[in-house]
Scaffold this motif. Structure first.
Motif, mmCIF file in Angstrom:
data_model
loop_
_atom_site.group_PDB
_atom_site.id
_atom_site.type_symbol
_atom_site.label_atom_id
_atom_site.label_comp_id
_atom_site.label_asym_id
_atom_site.label_seq_id
_atom_site.Cartn_x
_atom_site.Cartn_y
_atom_site.Cartn_z
ATOM 1 N N PRO A 1 -17.083 1.726 38.804
ATOM 2 C CA PRO A 1 -16.158 0.858 38.068
ATOM 3 C C PRO A 1 -14.738 0.896 38.633
ATOM 4 O O PRO A 1 -14.038 -0.117 38.618
ATOM 5 C CB PRO A 1 -16.208 1.421 36.641
ATOM 6 C CG PRO A 1 -17.541 2.081 36.543
ATOM 7 C CD PRO A 1 -17.784 2.655 37.899
ATOM 8 N N ALA B 1 -18.981 -10.626 29.878
ATOM 9 C CA ALA B 1 -18.989 -9.265 30.408
ATOM 10 C C ALA B 1 -20.032 -8.406 29.702
ATOM 11 O O ALA B 1 -20.775 -7.647 30.345
ATOM 12 C CB ALA B 1 -17.607 -8.640 30.280
ATOM 13 N N PHE C 1 -23.365 -6.995 31.314
ATOM 14 C CA PHE C 1 -23.584 -5.547 31.286
ATOM 15 C C PHE C 1 -25.010 -5.232 30.852
ATOM 16 O O PHE C 1 -25.702 -4.407 31.470
ATOM 17 C CB PHE C 1 -22.593 -4.883 30.326
ATOM 18 C CG PHE C 1 -22.795 -3.399 30.164
ATOM 19 C CD1 PHE C 1 -22.111 -2.503 30.963
ATOM 20 C CD2 PHE C 1 -23.688 -2.905 29.224
ATOM 21 C CE1 PHE C 1 -22.306 -1.132 30.826
ATOM 22 C CE2 PHE C 1 -23.890 -1.538 29.074
ATOM 23 C CZ PHE C 1 -23.195 -0.649 29.884
ATOM 24 N N ALA D 1 -27.701 -3.613 33.298
ATOM 25 C CA ALA D 1 -28.160 -2.288 32.880
ATOM 26 C C ALA D 1 -29.681 -2.219 32.867
ATOM 27 O O ALA D 1 -30.280 -1.255 33.360
ATOM 28 C CB ALA D 1 -27.601 -1.949 31.499
ATOM 29 N N THR E 1 -18.343 -5.505 35.580
ATOM 30 C CA THR E 1 -19.553 -5.513 34.745
ATOM 31 C C THR E 1 -20.685 -4.749 35.426
ATOM 32 O O THR E 1 -21.335 -3.894 34.811
ATOM 33 C CB THR E 1 -19.995 -6.964 34.474
ATOM 34 O OG1 THR E 1 -18.951 -7.661 33.803
ATOM 35 C CG2 THR E 1 -21.240 -7.002 33.625
ATOM 36 N N MET F 1 -19.833 -0.869 35.696
ATOM 37 C CA MET F 1 -20.008 -0.118 34.448
ATOM 38 C C MET F 1 -21.488 0.048 34.111
ATOM 39 O O MET F 1 -21.930 1.122 33.698
ATOM 40 C CB MET F 1 -19.289 -0.837 33.309
ATOM 41 C CG MET F 1 -17.769 -0.841 33.424
ATOM 42 S SD MET F 1 -17.046 0.828 33.342
ATOM 43 C CE MET F 1 -17.449 1.283 31.656
ATOM 44 N N ALA F 2 -22.268 -1.028 34.300
ATOM 45 C CA ALA F 2 -23.694 -0.958 33.966
ATOM 46 C C ALA F 2 -24.434 0.021 34.863
ATOM 47 O O ALA F 2 -25.270 0.806 34.397
ATOM 48 C CB ALA F 2 -24.321 -2.351 34.062
#
Length: 405
Positions: free
Chosen positions: A49, A220, A224, A228, A349, A352-353
């Protein structure tokens, strides 16, 4: 080319993680070695990230091409440097610290690379073919990982003393010439036409992270959830499963990695076919159908993967690859953000995922399997996250047939 190099680099860690843990950490218990190997693998994802914000902001402000080249160069140098590191027996605690720093550096570059590569492809694609063009991003990702796992498997065909004597270094050092080829190709590329238009029209805005969160939060969060689910399945079936089979079920590493390589080729083919299909049917039906495949199929696929027969394991990896190839729809994800903040939005996005869910999948999979005593526990985790992604995508509008903003 660059995307394949990135995942070649990551796959080497996945394929040789147990070897690295034995050489760079003072651990000997098999479970501890496996957990250490997966923790090393997750390190690079945790800083993604940060790389997404740094490189994404640069790309949204100054253009895609220059950042595109810089991330690949940094990634290749960091990976090659691992091949030069002395082990724990030679320099003690400095060895694991240096390995973590290099893993973090590679993850920082990959954080910017992931979203930026997708953005560049989608913005350069002709109208009506964004899905087909963007699918090459997912396909090269899968093929790069397959190449890394394949090379790692070949190294492990050597006698144990040959591997510990230094042959494990060769795949890491190979990242440098591969990366240089990618850098030369990227330097010849043109800037994204949509970015040039946005700059001409003064459409760029300051503080892209703030804009993403305040104006495009729904995109977002939806992105995500989808990334993910895809990243979790990807790392569970193609990194966790082969390492788990080798460490706990006495499978030979080359055979386990071969099954993953075949599954990754299936993922590449699936991505290309479903990318083209999404240009005709739309993104939502293709991605949601693939997510349903993960929800329904993760348990049976994981059961197949724990079979004692190699053909069953290969079938499991192929089925997983077909589903994953459809979930990781790059065109859908890039279409969630406007040009002015697309690189930042998608990079953050995805970063972070993959940091919170995808990159930690092998580590979490091993923990939940050990805690519950059930081989299928990691599959339940995959299915659960896929259900969340389905719920998030259910109300997202179709984006396949409109123009990029």
């Amino acid at each position: 080319m660059g995307n394949a190099v990135e995942w070649y680099d990551f796959a080497i860690y996945g394929a040789l993680g147990v070897v690295l843990a034995q050489l760079f950490l003072p651990v000997s218990d098999p479970n501890a070695v496996l957990l250490a190997a997966f923790a090393l693998y997750a390190t690079a994802f945790l800083v993604r990230p940060v790389g997404a914000v740094l490189f994404g902001r640069w790309a949204d402000a100054r253009g895609r091409r220059g950042v595109f080249t810089s991330t690949l160069l940094l990634m290749s140098l960091a990976t090659a440097a691992v091949g030069l590191l002395p082990g724990y027996a030679a320099i003690g605690v400095v060895a694991p610290v240096a390995l973590l720093v290099l893993r973090g550096t590679q993850g920082l570059a990959a954080g910017g690379e992931l979203g930026l590569a997708a953005v560049f492809i989608v913005e350069s694609a002709p109208a009506g073919r964004r899905g087909a063009f963007a699918a090459w991003h997912t396909a090269t990702l899968a093929l790069g990982l397959a190449a890394g796992l394949g090379v790692g498997g070949l190294v492990q065909l050597l006698p144990d003393d040959s591997v510990t004597a230094g042959w494990w270094r060769a795949p890491f050092l190979l990242a440098l010439p591969l990366g240089m080829v990618g850098v030369l190709l990227r330097r010849r590329g043109l800037e994204s036409p949509l970015f040039l238009h946005a700059r001409t029209m003064a459409a760029r805005r300051p503080a892209p992270v703030r804009v993403v969160w305040s104006e495009h939060r729904r995109g977002a969060l939806t992105g995500f959830a989808v990334i993910a689910a895809g990243s979790l399945a990807f790392n569970t079936f193609f990194v966790y499963v082969p390492n788990h089979l080798v460490a706990t079920r006495d499978w030979a590493a080359p055979e386990a990695l071969l099954a993953s390589v075949i599954g990754l080729v299936a993922a590449a083919v699936s991505a290309l076919a479903l990318g083209r299909l999404s240009d005709r049917l739309g993104r939502r039906p293709v991605v949601m159908g693939s997510l349903v495949g993960l929800v329904v199929g993760s348990g049976p696929v994981m059961a197949l993967a724990h079979s004692d027969a190699l053909p069953a394991i290969v079938l499991a990896e192929v089925l997983a690859g077909v589903a994953v190839g459809g979930v990781l729809s790059v065109s859908l994800l890039a279409e969630m953000f406007p040009t002015a903040v697309r690189a930042t939005g998608l990079g953050l996005t995805a970063g972070m995922a993959t940091a919170l869910v995808g990159g930690t999948a092998p580590l979490v999979g091993q923990v939940v399997e050990t805690a519950t005593g059930h081989d299928l526990a990691p599959a339940a985790y995959v299915a659960g996250v896929a259900v969340v992604a389905l719920a998030a995508l259910r109300s997202w509008p179709e984006t396949a047939f409109g123009k990029l903003s």
